[in-house]
Design a protein around this motif. Sequence first.
Motif, short mmCIF file in Angstrom:
data_model
loop_
_atom_site.label_atom_id
_atom_site.label_comp_id
_atom_site.label_asym_id
_atom_site.label_seq_id
_atom_site.Cartn_x
_atom_site.Cartn_y
_atom_site.Cartn_z
N ALA A 20 34.65 33.21 42.44
CA ALA A 20 35.07 32.18 43.40
C ALA A 20 33.87 31.44 43.98
O ALA A 20 33.89 30.21 44.11
N GLY A 21 32.82 32.17 44.33
CA GLY A 21 31.63 31.55 44.90
C GLY A 21 30.94 30.60 43.94
O GLY A 21 30.60 29.47 44.29
N VAL A 22 30.74 31.05 42.71
CA VAL A 22 30.08 30.22 41.69
C VAL A 22 30.93 28.98 41.37
O VAL A 22 30.42 27.86 41.30
N SER A 23 32.22 29.17 41.19
CA SER A 23 33.13 28.07 40.86
C SER A 23 33.21 27.05 41.99
O SER A 23 33.23 25.83 41.75
N ALA A 24 33.25 27.53 43.23
CA ALA A 24 33.31 26.63 44.39
C ALA A 24 32.03 25.81 44.53
O ALA A 24 32.08 24.63 44.85
N MET A 285 37.30 23.98 40.39
CA MET A 285 37.14 25.33 40.93
C MET A 285 38.09 26.31 40.28
O MET A 285 37.68 27.37 39.79
N PHE A 286 39.40 25.99 40.23
CA PHE A 286 40.37 26.93 39.71
C PHE A 286 40.21 27.18 38.21
O PHE A 286 40.32 28.31 37.74
N VAL A 287 39.95 26.11 37.45
CA VAL A 287 39.74 26.28 36.01
C VAL A 287 38.49 27.12 35.76
O VAL A 287 38.50 28.06 34.95
N SER A 288 37.41 26.81 36.47
CA SER A 288 36.17 27.59 36.32
C SER A 288 36.37 29.02 36.79
O SER A 288 35.90 29.98 36.16
N PHE A 289 37.09 29.17 37.91
CA PHE A 289 37.34 30.49 38.49
C PHE A 289 38.12 31.38 37.51
O PHE A 289 37.74 32.53 37.26
N GLU A 290 39.19 30.83 36.94
CA GLU A 290 40.01 31.60 36.01
C GLU A 290 39.22 31.98 34.76
O GLU A 290 39.29 33.12 34.28
#
Length: 307
Positions: A20-24, A285-290
């Motif tokens: 979450a941190g990296v994606s955000a 964020m969500f695509v990267s997070f997943e």
Amino acid sequence: MVGLTYSDVHPTMGVKIFSAGVSACLADVITFPLDTAKVRLQIQGECPTSSPIRYKGVLGTITTLAKTEGPLKLYSGLPAGIQRQISSASLRIGLYDTAQEYFTEGKGAPATLGSRICAGLTTGGVAVFIGQPTEVVKVRLQAQSHLHGPKPRYTGTYNAYRIIATTEGFKFLWKGTTPNLIRSIIINCTELVAYDLMKDTFVKNNILADDVPCHLVSALFAGFCATLLSSPADVVKTRFINSPPGYYASVPKCAMAMLTKEGVPAFFKGFVPSFLRLASWNVIMFVSFEQLKRELTKSRQTTDCTT
């Protein structure tokens, strides 16, 4: 989030927080000019004598900023924005599943709308109190312009932290916590719950597989819902945080001043850049997070199998 089918091994809390941190942070870097445009549009009209420049629309604001203050001004406050994502988004998104499981009755029971909302309220509230100083500094740096005078209030991120703490008081690093708490709770509940429900609906009804297209559509839907509901609190937060000491006696008086002087539309100033920013931020964020969460979980599963 729900509907994970790629592995029987669930991501650990550490994997979720890190992902979450990296994606955000990645999403913030890419969409930051839109956020700066949103802030400038939100504070426009607050003080008629503050600037002779009038911003019109998203592209107009970005173009005007780049021409009058330089392209780098679009990224003013980015270090504080990254600090905010590390301290805030990593927790509110990374801890959402854990909080949801806590509020769900019975281990392994399906999550209810109530448990999802409670999880969003909890993680959103915790994130605001931890990350509020970074929000204050980010907004101040985005809002300040050298066109207001020969010398800006702050020369950089850490200079802003120091000046606010020494001239206004340490507690003013948490200025605007109330409207930001309201905004963050609305965004967190709407964003995460809408994304979770939409994704779950797609996967369970075999409309879309639990992959990038599903994540993208769910993120866009969540971004629109979050922007629509949080816009009034977001504008009040920006105005209150950016105001000099004593300009507004309280958050309610700030809201009333906006209503009486500028009318209801003032609460939706910067809506388009806010939506574009939040929707694109959500998608990235969500695509990267997943995907990051999936890859880290696969790596962990492979490591466990080899050992």
